[in-house]
Design a protein around this motif. Structure first.
Motif, PDB file in Angstrom:
ATOM      1  N   ASP A 133      42.615  37.369  38.389  1.00 29.95           N
ATOM      2  CA  ASP A 133      41.617  37.936  39.302  1.00 29.95           C
ATOM      3  C   ASP A 133      40.296  38.182  38.581  1.00 29.95           C
ATOM      4  N   LEU A 134      40.380  38.675  37.339  1.00 26.33           N
ATOM      5  CA  LEU A 134      39.172  38.967  36.575  1.00 26.33           C
ATOM      6  C   LEU A 134      38.373  37.684  36.282  1.00 26.33           C
ATOM      7  N   LEU A 135      39.081  36.662  35.802  1.00 27.68           N
ATOM      8  CA  LEU A 135      38.404  35.407  35.462  1.00 27.68           C
ATOM      9  C   LEU A 135      37.849  34.721  36.705  1.00 27.68           C
ATOM     10  N   GLU A 136      38.587  34.795  37.793  1.00 29.73           N
ATOM     11  CA  GLU A 136      38.121  34.180  39.044  1.00 29.73           C
ATOM     12  C   GLU A 136      36.866  34.881  39.557  1.00 29.73           C
ATOM     13  N   ALA A 137      36.845  36.206  39.484  1.00 30.89           N
ATOM     14  CA  ALA A 137      35.670  36.964  39.922  1.00 30.89           C
ATOM     15  C   ALA A 137      34.469  36.653  39.036  1.00 30.89           C
ATOM     16  N   ASP A 138      34.734  36.452  37.741  1.00 39.47           N
ATOM     17  CA  ASP A 138      33.640  36.107  36.812  1.00 39.47           C
ATOM     18  C   ASP A 138      33.052  34.745  37.155  1.00 39.47           C
ATOM     19  N   VAL A 139      33.932  33.778  37.439  1.00 35.03           N
ATOM     20  CA  VAL A 139      33.458  32.429  37.803  1.00 35.03           C
ATOM     21  C   VAL A 139      32.669  32.460  39.105  1.00 35.03           C
ATOM     22  N   GLU A 140      33.149  33.218  40.070  1.00 35.62           N
ATOM     23  CA  GLU A 140      32.448  33.318  41.357  1.00 35.62           C
ATOM     24  C   GLU A 140      31.073  33.961  41.182  1.00 35.62           C
ATOM     25  N   ASP A 141      30.992  34.945  40.292  1.00 33.96           N
ATOM     26  CA  ASP A 141      29.706  35.592  40.032  1.00 33.96           C
ATOM     27  C   ASP A 141      28.715  34.611  39.404  1.00 33.96           C
ATOM     28  N   LEU A 142      29.196  33.831  38.427  1.00 31.65           N
ATOM     29  CA  LEU A 142      28.335  32.825  37.791  1.00 31.65           C
ATOM     30  C   LEU A 142      27.925  31.759  38.796  1.00 31.65           C
TER      31      LEU A 142
END
Length: 445
Positions: A402-411
């Motif tokens: 979830d953390l990595l996915e949210a980071d990718v979506e933010d970028l």
């Protein structure tokens, strides 16, 4: 100690050389377009073609003036046998011997002739009209070429801004990913997280690094194409920022379709070409008429010891008519009419195409405005989503995925926002280009 100091200074020296080799410049879009229109090979070639047509107009107009020719000959004669018979002898004795032959060793001839056209079925007038219209058509083509060149510069600027913004955002993201990998490595050693979570973080770091390498390659490639087009030094690095774009861009009104059609230089060029073809029909028809001209001349003849003619002047009217044109010229007229019909159809096709381009450009711009609004909202949503997921992860309520996915979506949201803003500017310039207002919008004069 001295060697050690040199080794320590080495990176700073190399960095200095690298900065000097890469000349960064903050060139405004207006200045870039101005350079392109004055220095690119396409613009120079277009101007050269227009100049050629202008000279051809002068060449055609020169046919209105009379032709004046001078000629002279000096001929050396060898053993010329000249026999003269007096008129009295010829009248009284048909069997009389001719007078003794004079010695003739040279012949001198000198002539001056003038020929001034008076009437040729109005062929000259229509030829001049055709050449003048072709010149105007070439000027319009040159203006259209410059419009296309300016649009190329705009496209390069938009693409370069997207690539540079991607590099900037990816570097920020890579820095965060590297820090995350460092933190996860320590946590994995202390048994706080599973090794699988560390591998996921490392995998994301590798993906961001690959994306960054790709973006940096795009920056170099687009920048090279841009500086090559502008005839700048290959080491020049153009930095594109929102300040490079005219701040009053969106205040420039877009003309309606009817006015846009009159603004398009490619359509204007075809209009002048149509006028030229109509003049060429009249040129072809002029061959049905005879040609009338005023002629005059002067002659001097000196045959040594025989005859000398001086001040032999003549003036008169010259008439010529090619009878075969009655039968042959019909095909020339038909060919000229067929060419005129071709241009009319080309005008109709181009008019429909321009209307379609204007409609498409307007729709694309309106869509880009909507996309910019959506992506701007998406950035706030992605930032808030990442903050919430990060808090949950820190409190053990969310996993690494979830953390990595949210980071990718933010970028991704930030990159999309940058692309949307550049795309909105690009689509507005494309709309100005479709309506024939692009170069006017830069106020180059």
């Amino acid at each position: 100690m001295r060697i050690r100091n040199l080794l320590l200074a080495g990176p700073f020296v190399l960095g200095s050389i690298s900065l000097q080799a890469q000349q960064k410049t903050n060139l405004s879009l207006q200045d870039a377009v101005k350079i392109a229109l004055s220095k690119t090979d396409e613009s120079l070639l277009a101007d050269a073609k227009a100049s050629t047509k202008a000279y051809q107009v002068d060449v055609t107009k020169n046919n209105r003036y009379p032709d004046f020719k001078l000629s002279g000959q000096y001929l050396r004669l060898t053993n010329a046998d000249v026999k003269l018979k007096s008129s009295d002898e010829a009248a009284t004795d048909p069997n009389a011997e001719p007078a003794s032959s004079p010695k003739v060793n040279q012949l001198i001839l000198a002539q001056a002739n003038i020929n001034m056209p008076i009437f040729s079925g109005f062929k000259l007038r229509h030829s001049i009209a055709a050449s003048e219209n072709l010149y105007q058509a070439e000027k319009a083509n040159a203006a259209y070429t410059k419009e296309e060149t300016a649009m190329r510069v705009v496209s390069y600027y938009a693409a370069l801004y997207k690539a540079q913004k991607s590099v900037e955002l990816l570097k920020e993201s890579l820095k965060s990913s590297q820090q995350r990998v460092t933190d996860f490595t320590a946590m994995e050693k202390n048994g706080i997280i599973a090794r699988n979570d560390l591998l996921k973080a490392q995998l994301q770091e590798s993906k961001i690094q690959l994306s960054l390498d790709e973006a940096e390659k795009n920056v170099r490639l687009i920048n090279y194409n841009l500086v090559t087009l502008l005839k700048l030094s290959p080491e020049t690095m153009v930095e594109v920022t929102p300040d490079n774009i005219a701040q009053d861009l969106f205040s420039k009104s877009v003309k309606p379709e009817a006015e846009a059609l009159s603004n398009r230089k490619d359509l204007e060029a075809l209009s002048y070409t149509q006028k030229a073809t109509e003049a060429n029909i009249k040129v072809a028809k002029s061959n049905y008429y005879p040609s009338l001209s005023l002629v005059g001349g002067y002659a001097f003849i000196d045959l040594q010891n025989v005859v000398r003619v001086e001040n032999a002047m003549n003036v008169g009217i010259g008439l010529s008519y090619n009878l075969s044109s009655i039968f042959k010229n019909n095909k020339d007229v038909k060919a000229a009419k067929s060419r005129a019909e071709e241009v009319k159809l080309e005008q109709s096709i181009l008019t429909d195409r321009i209307k379609s381009e204007i409609t498409e450009a307007r729709e694309n711009y309106e869509l880009s405005v909507k996309q910019d609004k959506v992506y701007s909202e998406a950035v706030n949503q992605a930032d808030e989503n990442f903050r919430i997921v990060k808090d949950k992860y820190d409190n053990g309520l969310s996993d690494t995925n979830d953390l990595l996915e949210a980071d990718v979506e933010d970028l991704s949201a930030k990159i999309n926002q940058a692309y949307a803003k550049a795309n909105m500017v690009l689509k507005y310039y494309e709309l100005l280009d479709a309506t024939g207002q692009l170069t006017q919008s830069f106020n180059l004069n």
